[in-house]
Design a protein around this motif. Structure first.
Motif, PDB file in Angstrom:
ATOM      1  N   ASN A  68      24.849  14.071  48.432  1.00 31.57           N
ATOM      2  CA  ASN A  68      25.162  14.363  49.832  1.00 31.57           C
ATOM      3  C   ASN A  68      26.306  15.366  49.843  1.00 31.57           C
ATOM      4  O   ASN A  68      27.464  15.003  49.707  1.00 31.57           O
ATOM      5  N   SER A  69      25.955  16.633  49.961  1.00 27.61           N
ATOM      6  CA  SER A  69      26.944  17.689  49.861  1.00 27.61           C
ATOM      7  C   SER A  69      27.442  18.079  51.247  1.00 27.61           C
ATOM      8  O   SER A  69      26.777  17.851  52.262  1.00 27.61           O
ATOM      9  N   ALA A  70      28.611  18.690  51.289  1.00 27.22           N
ATOM     10  CA  ALA A  70      29.158  19.184  52.548  1.00 27.22           C
ATOM     11  C   ALA A  70      28.316  20.321  53.104  1.00 27.22           C
ATOM     12  O   ALA A  70      28.227  20.505  54.323  1.00 27.22           O
ATOM     13  N   ALA A  71      27.660  21.083  52.214  1.00 23.33           N
ATOM     14  CA  ALA A  71      26.869  22.228  52.662  1.00 23.33           C
ATOM     15  C   ALA A  71      25.550  21.812  53.299  1.00 23.33           C
ATOM     16  O   ALA A  71      25.021  22.514  54.163  1.00 23.33           O
ATOM     17  N   ALA A  72      24.996  20.690  52.860  1.00 23.26           N
ATOM     18  CA  ALA A  72      23.742  20.182  53.433  1.00 23.26           C
ATOM     19  C   ALA A  72      23.904  18.679  53.653  1.00 23.26           C
ATOM     20  O   ALA A  72      23.271  17.872  52.981  1.00 23.26           O
ATOM     21  N   VAL A 304      12.696  34.345  58.203  1.00 24.64           N
ATOM     22  CA  VAL A 304      13.633  33.224  58.268  1.00 24.64           C
ATOM     23  C   VAL A 304      14.873  33.593  57.473  1.00 24.64           C
ATOM     24  O   VAL A 304      14.778  34.020  56.312  1.00 24.64           O
ATOM     25  N   GLU A 305      16.015  33.468  58.111  1.00 27.23           N
ATOM     26  CA  GLU A 305      17.273  33.648  57.418  1.00 27.23           C
ATOM     27  C   GLU A 305      17.695  32.326  56.784  1.00 27.23           C
ATOM     28  O   GLU A 305      17.528  31.263  57.379  1.00 27.23           O
ATOM     29  N   TYR A 306      18.234  32.386  55.577  1.00 31.70           N
ATOM     30  CA  TYR A 306      18.743  31.176  54.949  1.00 31.70           C
ATOM     31  C   TYR A 306      20.012  31.477  54.168  1.00 31.70           C
ATOM     32  O   TYR A 306      20.271  32.621  53.781  1.00 31.70           O
ATOM     33  N   LEU A 307      20.797  30.428  53.968  1.00 33.29           N
ATOM     34  CA  LEU A 307      22.074  30.521  53.280  1.00 33.29           C
ATOM     35  C   LEU A 307      21.958  29.810  51.943  1.00 33.29           C
ATOM     36  O   LEU A 307      21.754  28.591  51.900  1.00 33.29           O
ATOM     37  N   ARG A 308      22.067  30.562  50.861  1.00 35.21           N
ATOM     38  CA  ARG A 308      22.032  29.978  49.522  1.00 35.21           C
ATOM     39  C   ARG A 308      23.462  29.595  49.148  1.00 35.21           C
ATOM     40  O   ARG A 308      24.342  30.459  49.089  1.00 35.21           O
ATOM     41  N   TRP A 309      23.682  28.324  48.899  1.00 33.88           N
ATOM     42  CA  TRP A 309      25.055  27.862  48.680  1.00 33.88           C
ATOM     43  C   TRP A 309      25.236  27.313  47.269  1.00 33.88           C
ATOM     44  O   TRP A 309      24.290  26.880  46.620  1.00 33.88           O
ATOM     45  N   SER A 310      26.481  27.331  46.829  1.00 34.77           N
ATOM     46  CA  SER A 310      26.865  26.711  45.571  1.00 34.77           C
ATOM     47  C   SER A 310      28.259  26.138  45.762  1.00 34.77           C
ATOM     48  O   SER A 310      28.994  26.539  46.659  1.00 34.77           O
ATOM     49  N   GLY A 311      28.650  25.184  44.906  1.00 35.16           N
ATOM     50  CA  GLY A 311      29.891  24.477  45.136  1.00 35.16           C
ATOM     51  C   GLY A 311      29.679  23.406  46.188  1.00 35.16           C
ATOM     52  O   GLY A 311      28.573  23.196  46.688  1.00 35.16           O
ATOM     53  N   ASP A 312      30.758  22.719  46.549  1.00 37.44           N
ATOM     54  CA  ASP A 312      30.571  21.614  47.484  1.00 37.44           C
ATOM     55  C   ASP A 312      31.616  21.624  48.591  1.00 37.44           C
ATOM     56  O   ASP A 312      31.340  22.021  49.718  1.00 37.44           O
ATOM     57  N   VAL A 313      32.829  21.222  48.295  1.00 35.30           N
ATOM     58  CA  VAL A 313      33.831  21.078  49.352  1.00 35.30           C
ATOM     59  C   VAL A 313      34.052  22.407  50.073  1.00 35.30           C
ATOM     60  O   VAL A 313      34.084  22.475  51.305  1.00 35.30           O
ATOM     61  N   PHE A 314      34.198  23.479  49.305  1.00 33.97           N
ATOM     62  CA  PHE A 314      34.309  24.820  49.880  1.00 33.97           C
ATOM     63  C   PHE A 314      33.178  25.668  49.298  1.00 33.97           C
ATOM     64  O   PHE A 314      33.379  26.468  48.375  1.00 33.97           O
ATOM     65  N   PRO A 315      31.962  25.512  49.811  1.00 35.70           N
ATOM     66  CA  PRO A 315      30.807  26.162  49.185  1.00 35.70           C
ATOM     67  C   PRO A 315      30.852  27.687  49.310  1.00 35.70           C
ATOM     68  O   PRO A 315      31.336  28.240  50.300  1.00 35.70           O
ATOM     69  N   THR A 316      30.342  28.331  48.263  1.00 37.38           N
ATOM     70  CA  THR A 316      30.122  29.776  48.290  1.00 37.38           C
ATOM     71  C   THR A 316      28.736  30.026  48.870  1.00 37.38           C
ATOM     72  O   THR A 316      27.771  29.372  48.485  1.00 37.38           O
ATOM     73  N   VAL A 317      28.634  30.975  49.800  1.00 38.42           N
ATOM     74  CA  VAL A 317      27.399  31.167  50.548  1.00 38.42           C
ATOM     75  C   VAL A 317      26.925  32.607  50.413  1.00 38.42           C
ATOM     76  O   VAL A 317      27.720  33.547  50.563  1.00 38.42           O
ATOM     77  N   VAL A 318      25.634  32.777  50.136  1.00 40.55           N
ATOM     78  CA  VAL A 318      25.020  34.103  50.088  1.00 40.55           C
ATOM     79  C   VAL A 318      23.836  34.107  51.068  1.00 40.55           C
ATOM     80  O   VAL A 318      22.905  33.315  50.909  1.00 40.55           O
ATOM     81  N   PRO A 319      23.851  34.969  52.092  1.00 43.44           N
ATOM     82  CA  PRO A 319      22.743  35.001  53.061  1.00 43.44           C
ATOM     83  C   PRO A 319      21.530  35.747  52.514  1.00 43.44           C
ATOM     84  O   PRO A 319      21.661  36.703  51.756  1.00 43.44           O
ATOM     85  N   HIS A 320      20.350  35.288  52.900  1.00 42.55           N
ATOM     86  CA  HIS A 320      19.081  35.918  52.521  1.00 42.55           C
ATOM     87  C   HIS A 320      18.137  35.883  53.718  1.00 42.55           C
ATOM     88  O   HIS A 320      18.306  35.097  54.648  1.00 42.55           O
TER      89      HIS A 320
END
Length: 603
Positions: A68-72, A304-320
């Motif tokens: 259960n991540s902060a990003a999702a 469809v736009e989506y956000l590819r994330w990595s990390g958890d508390v402060f996730p790094t986000v790359v839009p696609h």
């Protein structure tokens, strides 16, 4: 394909998305699946790491052990704050609660979705469930009939590998085609099932001025049992084992942890279907949160736009952005609605997010004079299934009754029993073991799944600029209440429990107020001067219901958006009514049906 990235984009890697992905990929189409949550269970070791986390979790709630991540984020039943709680009302957890009653159900955003911790009850809806308005004058009618779904129920039962015997299910009023058999024979009844069948089956129970027979019936289960050699015209059925270890999980091993997770993977989960989808060429991208449905010219979805994330508390986000010939939203009733509302798409009917339904779960518990063998075998393999339909539905809700094989676990047992014996009676050693064994083995719990009618005021909304998650996306705002029809059904269900406990000679301990009430953060109400407390069942339906007209429905009978002809919105959110059956089998049948429509168009 010209100018697009794939034939079909599927948002969501739960059971509906997995079924679509597998069937479309096996037909030769190029399929991409976006999953907001993390990858889970791709190997046996990965899956077992989640089981180990579950075993170490102090509270064995449905999402225990799963990521259960902060990003999702996923909602948790531990994060349901009652409106009377000190502090800002209704802001705990992922859901923002703004209704008269808190919404007490959860789901899981991860590869495999909520099937990672579902009960695996695979119960067909009854014919009358599809025609509530015309039959009983309440609710609405479906644009489909039971007969329309019969072949797709069979497809879903094959996909899941359902274990049941038709002769048992005929007692519930469910019709089957001549000669039909389930893929596998029913799970052997537990000692508790046999004990209650001997003492309750066939006994009369009063509902108003009418009397009905009590029917203790085995429940169809999505867990591996003994394959039926007569299945598929005598070709039989080959059960699917664990992902990453196909020789494991070929038979139910009787673990009493179906929720939060089956250690052997004998219980079906969508990881098994995703494995087959990927073998056929589908690509599954995890940690990819769909953030916007793009609508182009001619009212068609253009991407469809989506956000590819990595990390958890402060996730790094790359839009696609990804484009396709067809788009499928299969992200769950709440997440589908949230995405469409964020995108201002598919909502000319103003029905997106509306008509949210669940099965309010009413418990009744008692202590018997005899040991019941609880915690041996799956959590529930039988129920009292003969009160799911009747003329009383014109006056109040119907219900089906789980026979829970976990004693008073939902009240904190056996931990609470140990604490009472140690701190209250100063018991230790063999005396403590004997006391706990004696008390726990005499705990009888019945759980009533109450039917709920669609209500446009029960809804999921968003508040842009208000509550957001770690990616800056809106959190779901939920407005929820229980109407008089359902509350009266709760009163009738409770009265049935009283009659059954009297028949059994059991000591009725049920209390809906005071410190012993179950999970007091959930729905509490008074009806006709009597207190009640219901929990969420995790059966989230509605929010993008299907129908024949675009004016007050979101999708058509094929689950195609009325507004955007290249967009399909699938899952339990399409269901116009909920009936009393656990919804997963029905949403799986609808997914099989929609897959066939899409294959015919595209392949």
């Amino acid at each position: 394909m010209t100018g697009v990235d794939c034939d079909v984009l599927v948002v969501g890697a739960g059971i509906a998305g997995a079924i679509l992905a597998r069937r479309l990929a096996e037909s030769g189409l190029d399929v991409v699946v976006l999953e907001a949550g993390e990858a889970t269970g791709r190997t046996w070791a990965e899956y077992q790491s989640n089981i180990t986390a579950m075993l170490g979790s102090p509270a064995k709630v449905p999402n225990a052990g799963w990521p259960n991540s902060a990003a999702a984020p996923s909602p948790s039943v531990l994060d349901i704050r009652p409106l009377s709680h000190d502090g800002p009302p209704g802001t705990a957890g992922y859901f923002v609660q703004e209704g008269p009653q808190p919404f007490g159900s959860d789901y899981l955003r991860a590869r495999g979705g909520t099937t990672l911790h579902w009960y695996a009850h695979c119960i067909r809806m009854l014919p009358s469930d599809f025609a509530m308005k015309s039959t009983y004058g309440v609710g609405v009618d479906w644009p489909l009939t039971y007969d329309d779904l019969v072949p797709w129920y069979a497809e879903a039962e094959r996909e899941i590998g359902v274990a049941a015997d038709v002769e048992d299910q005929l007692r519930t009023g469910t019709p089957f085609p001549d000669g039909y058999v389930y893929p596998m024979h029913k799970i052997p009844p537990t000692y508790l099932d046999r004990w209650l069948t001997e003492r309750l089956d066939g006994t009369p129970v009063r509902i108003g001025q009418e009397t009905y027979p009590t029917g203790v019936v085995p429940v169809p289960g999505g867990r591996n049992s003994i394959p039926n050699p007569q299945y598929d015209g005598g070709r039989g059925f080959q059960p699917v084992g664990a992902v990453g270890r196909p020789t494991a999980g070929l038979r139910c091993e009787g673990n009493s942890s179906c929720i939060p997770g089956c250690p052997a993977q004998a219980k079906y989960n969508a990881l098994k279907t995703l494995q087959l989808a990927e073998a056929a060429g589908a690509r599954v991208i995890t940690q990819a949160v769909a953030s916007k449905v793009l609508v182009g010219s001619h009212d068609e979805v253009s991407g469809v736009e989506y956000l590819r994330w990595s990390g958890d508390v402060f996730p790094t986000v790359v839009p696609h952005t990804i484009t396709a010939r067809r788009y499928v939203l299969a992200a769950h009733s709440v997440e589908n609605a949230k995405l469409l509302l964020m995108s201002r798409a598919a909502n000319t009917s103003d029905q997106v997010g509306r008509n949210l339904m669940d099965h309010p779960f009413l418990l009744s518990w008692a202590r018997t004079d005899e040991p019941l063998g609880v915690f041996r075998g799956p959590g529930s393999t039988a129920g009292i299934e003969t009160l799911r339909d009747g003329p009383f539905r014109a006056r109040h809700s119907s219900f089906r009754t789980d026979i829970d094989n976990w004693g008073f676990q939902i009240l904190g047992s056996p931990g609470s029993d140990v604490a009472a014996a140690v701190y209250g009676d100063q018991l230790f050693g063999s005396a403590l073991r004997q006391r706990v064994a004696y008390d726990v083995q005499r705990q009888l719990m019945l759980g009533f799944l109450l039917e709920q009618l669609p209500d446009p005021d029960n809804r999921v909304t968003i508040k842009p600029g208000g509550y957001t998650d770690a990616l800056g996306l809106p959190r779901p705002v939920v407005h929820y209440d229980l109407d008089a029809w359902t509350r009266e059904g709760a009163a009738v269900a409770r009265d049935c429990a009283v009659q059954w406990f009297e028949e059994l000679g059991a000591d009725d301990l049920t209390a809906y107020d005071g410190p012993d009430r179950p999970m007091a953060a959930h729905q509490q109400f008074t009806w006709k001067d009597r207190p009640y407390c219901t929990l969420g069942a995790g059966h989230l339906c509605g929010t993008h219901r299907m129908g024949h007209t675009r004016t007050d429905h979101v999708v058509d009978p094929d689950q195609r958006s009325w507004d955007h002809r290249n967009l399909f919105v699938v899952g339990a959110g399409s269901m116009p009514t909920i009936g009393t059956s656990n919804p997963t089998l029905t949403l799986a049948a609808l997914a099989c049906r929609t897959a066939a429509v899409m294959v015919e168009e595209l392949a």
